[in-house]
Design an enzyme around this catalytic site. Structure first.
Site, PDB file in Angstrom:
ATOM      1  N   GLY A   1     -14.231  27.907  -1.445  1.00  0.00           N
ATOM      2  CA  GLY A   1     -14.989  27.057  -2.352  1.00  0.00           C
ATOM      3  C   GLY A   1     -14.150  26.632  -3.531  1.00  0.00           C
ATOM      4  O   GLY A   1     -12.979  26.989  -3.657  1.00  0.00           O
TER       5      GLY A   1
ATOM      6  N   GLY B   1     -14.247  26.481  -7.718  1.00  0.00           N
ATOM      7  CA  GLY B   1     -14.898  26.904  -8.949  1.00  0.00           C
ATOM      8  C   GLY B   1     -14.619  25.951 -10.083  1.00  0.00           C
ATOM      9  O   GLY B   1     -13.983  24.904  -9.913  1.00  0.00           O
ATOM     10  N   GLY B   2     -15.088  26.312 -11.275  1.00  0.00           N
ATOM     11  CA  GLY B   2     -14.929  25.450 -12.437  1.00  0.00           C
ATOM     12  C   GLY B   2     -13.494  25.292 -12.881  1.00  0.00           C
ATOM     13  O   GLY B   2     -13.165  24.356 -13.590  1.00  0.00           O
ATOM     14  N   PHE B   3     -12.600  26.220 -12.461  1.00  0.00           N
ATOM     15  CA  PHE B   3     -11.220  26.112 -12.914  1.00  0.00           C
ATOM     16  C   PHE B   3     -10.217  26.310 -11.782  1.00  0.00           C
ATOM     17  O   PHE B   3      -9.042  26.564 -12.020  1.00  0.00           O
ATOM     18  CB  PHE B   3     -10.931  27.130 -14.027  1.00  0.00           C
TER      19      PHE B   3
ATOM     20  N   VAL C   1     -11.010  28.855  -4.483  1.00  0.00           N
ATOM     21  CA  VAL C   1     -11.087  30.253  -4.054  1.00  0.00           C
ATOM     22  C   VAL C   1     -10.734  30.308  -2.570  1.00  0.00           C
ATOM     23  O   VAL C   1     -11.271  29.535  -1.766  1.00  0.00           O
ATOM     24  CB  VAL C   1     -12.494  30.834  -4.291  1.00  0.00           C
TER      25      VAL C   1
ATOM     26  N   LYS D   1      -8.566  33.662  -6.400  1.00  0.00           N
ATOM     27  CA  LYS D   1      -8.866  32.511  -7.252  1.00  0.00           C
ATOM     28  C   LYS D   1      -7.542  31.915  -7.715  1.00  0.00           C
ATOM     29  O   LYS D   1      -6.711  32.601  -8.313  1.00  0.00           O
ATOM     30  CB  LYS D   1      -9.679  32.935  -8.474  1.00  0.00           C
TER      31      LYS D   1
ATOM     32  N   ASP E   1     -23.491  31.667 -17.381  1.00  0.00           N
ATOM     33  CA  ASP E   1     -23.603  30.815 -16.191  1.00  0.00           C
ATOM     34  C   ASP E   1     -24.137  31.624 -15.013  1.00  0.00           C
ATOM     35  O   ASP E   1     -23.628  31.535 -13.896  1.00  0.00           O
ATOM     36  CB  ASP E   1     -22.248  30.193 -15.850  1.00  0.00           C
TER      37      ASP E   1
END
Length: 660
Positions: free
Chosen positions: A338, A340-342, A345, A359, A456
């Site tokens: 997936g 992520g915000g930064f 992964v 990550k 979050d």
């Protein structure tokens, strides 16, 4: 002349008698008044319970020096040094019971250290729990000559005593011993509260030893005290031998008086004066040195490379970039789990067969390196069964990687919102997930050495292991949150639509109650099996919170229950709906704390208050899985209030550093 000599001797003796105890007594008692647990008011129920608890401590004599009582909301623990007699122990605990009220008035949690005992109380559960926060350390001002040999012998001795104390049983976890380094005998003591498990005791002492290794380096003696354990070492015997312990060997006994010290009366008197003067001067010098050292330590500016230095502290967690490339097949798309915000992964498999999740920070992220350093330093110190566990990191060139345990069942949203997989989430399993998330959040808010506000919390950030146990993820992008703050303000709003508390989304006000709101939304989603902003059919779409509140008011809250759940406790499901509505109340002060929520979930005898109207900020037209816009120049507008807030996805957590 005789009178002058006697007067001089008397004066110096009195001065020495005053100075020597001062060097010890000035450090005790040492109080740690813990403000983040809140205060109690005079004549309140809490004060009555606390007074009853401390009176029980004073009036009770225990054989093995360990007190643990509860009165109402207040829990208390007292621990005496293992070599004390019951009478001496009781006297120390009695003095502590009186002083802790005087030194920490109106605090709901406090710790008091005495030379021979420790006393603590709290309104949270402290029994059988390791706590090394609010620790207290002292050092002998004398340095050793052969540092390497002394340090090696000392560490080996403490390691041996650590294991002996840990295996001490349910009545006493206490051990003493000695070792010789270059003709210097080292005496040491290790002790834990006996309500800890063997491994917990060992880990507690190891953590303290590691934390204060630099502080105690080069020193002939030192001691570190924490609520759950303590240790001490000196070059003289500072403890009494227990009755069942073997007598000390003749080699370690004090040598007999030297015949050369015998002589006429005048020589003895002269020698006495010299000894007293020398001891007095040494005492004054030692006190001065301690004061200077403390002053210099307090005034020392922070190193500008502090962050890099802290990274070096976790070198044992560092992975080689080549091994990670091999594990992820050079970060192939087929292994991508997936985005992520930064960063992305990836799934990987190490050479030993262990599966991992990696990550990979985005190379173009302006704050990527800072986020990376924060998450490594933060997550490496956090250990809880309901948190995603950090295995290590990689920092090579432009690559910034975080290596986590691999969780095979992905995230909660993959099951909860899937029309087929949702059938695997029968009620008992959903309830287990709710309780696990609550306990993980409680650890982040109150029980870890760092206070963390997630900001979050959502279904996609709840990972599920092979037994469907929940693990909270993405809580690592940290910002410092000072000790005396219970909330804060920010212009950089982060999070996900539908889960954010109104006061945070509108005004940027955040606190632990912001996470409580998100938890309430998540509970309602778990019960209903529906996303929070898409409840109902296409013709009658409305927000989940709005529907839940309307159904509760109309007495038809059972309409909220996921129809795929064919069994389960109806009263338990309704209680969770009730708790969810308490969490999403508009008034921040009305929302319960996570400690209260865990209690509500575990104790059905506890009567729940009626919920008030929830905060309605996010509406059904917004995709609940859409995070706020990236970039500090972006803005989001609330149609109902016409309030603009700057947004970013690069900061997701608030952290509080507690002093060690």
């Amino acid at each position: 002349m005789t009178m002058s000599y006697l007067e001089l001797t008397f004066f110096l003796s009195c001065l020495l008698i005053q100075l020597v105890p001062f060097t010890v007594a000035q450090y005790f008692p040492k109080e740690e008044c813990i403000s983040d647990r809140g205060d109690y008011t005079d004549n309140s129920t809490y004060q009555t319970d606390l007074n009853s608890l401390l009176t029980s401590f004073s009036n009770t004599q225990v054989k093995y020096g360990f007190y643990n009582f509860s009165v109402g909301e207040v829990n208390g623990i007292g621990l005496c040094r293992g070599d004390l007699t019951p009478d001496t122990c009781r006297s120390c605990i009695n003095n502590s019971s009186q002083d802790i009220r005087r030194l920490c008035p109106n605090y709901k949690e406090a710790v008091l250290y005495y030379d021979q005992c420790t006393l603590r109380y709290s309104n949270r559960s402290i029994f059988g729990t390791v706590d090394t926060s609010d620790s207290y350390a002292l050092q002998n001002t004398q340095n050793v000559s052969d540092i390497d040999l002394f340090t090696q012998q000392r560490d080996d001795l403490l390691l041996d005593l650590r294991e002996k104390a840990a295996s001490g049983g349910l009545l006493k976890k206490y051990a003493t011993g000695e070792a010789v380094a270059d003709f210097i005998t080292i005496y040491a003591l290790v002790q834990c509260t006996p309500d800890l498990e063997d491994q917990e005791c060992s880990d507690c002492v190891a953590d303290l030893s590691k934390s204060y290794s630099d502080f105690l380096k080069y020193k002939q003696g030192g001691r570190v005290m924490a609520p759950s354990c303590n240790f001490r070492f000196e070059t003289y015997r500072f403890y009494d031998t227990l009755p069942d312990a073997p007598p000390p060997s003749p080699a370690n006994s004090s040598p007999p008086p030297n015949d050369a010290t015998a002589g006429d009366g005048k020589s003895n008197r002269t020698r006495t004066v010299v000894i007293i003067v020398a001891a007095t001067v040494v005492s004054v010098i030692l006190i001065s040195c301690v004061c200077i050292c403390i002053f210099l330590r307090m005034g020392k500016p922070k190193d500008k490379d502090e962050t890099e230095d802290e990274i070096l502290e976790v070198e044992s967690l560092q992975f080689n970039l080549g091994s990670i490339r091999n594990a992820t097949d050079n970060f192939s798309d087929s292994n991508k789990l997936g985005q992520g915000g930064f960063g992305a992964v990836y799934k990987g498999t190490l050479s030993n067969g262990q599966d991992i999740a990696v990550k990979r920070l985005s190379k173009g992220s302006g704050q990527g390196e800072l986020e990376f350093k924060n998450e490594v330093l933060l997550v490496a110190k956090l250990q809880h069964r309901n948190l995603a566990r950090l295995l290590g990191f990689c920092l090579e060139g432009i690559e910034r990687l975080l290596i986590y345990e691999f969780v095979p069942n992905a995230s909660l949203d993959h099951f909860l919102f899937d029309p087929i997989k949702c059938s695997q989430l029968y009620w008992e399993r959903r309830y287990k997930i709710i309780v696990g998330i609550a306990r993980g959040l409680l650890y982040l808010h109150e029980d870890s050495r760092l206070r963390i506000i997630h900001r979050d919390l959502k279904a996609s950030n709840i990972l599920l292991d092979e037994e469907m146990n929940p693990k909270i993820s993405d809580f690592g992008m940290a910002r410092l949150f000072s000790l005396d703050q219970t909330q804060g303000d920010t212009k950089r709003i982060v999070g996900t639509y539908g889960y954010m508390a109104p006061e945070y989304a509108i005004r940027g006000n955040f606190s632990v109650k912001s996470d409580v709101y998100s938890f309430g939304v998540l509970v309602l989603e778990i019960v209903s099996g529906q996303k929070n902003t898409s409840f109902g059919d296409e013709e009658n779409m409305e927000g989940l919170i709005s529907f839940a509140w309307r159904s509760w008011r109309e007495g038809s809250a059972s309409n909220l229950i996921d129809p795929s759940m064919n069994s389960g406790s109806r009263s338990g499901i309704m209680r969770c709906i009730h708790i969810g509505l308490l969490c999403v109340q508009e008034n921040v002060a009305d929302r319960p704390t996570m400690a209260s929520i865990v209690l509500m979930l575990s104790s059905y005898s506890l009567t729940l208050p009626l919920p008030s109207q929830p905060g309605f900020f996010m509406h059904s037209s917004t995709n609940p899985e859409t995070p706020l816009l990236q970039g500090s120049d972006s803005g989001v507008i609330n149609a109902s209030n016409n309030v603009s807030a700057r947004v970013s996805v690069n900061e997701t957590s608030i952290t509080e550093l507690r002093p060690r």
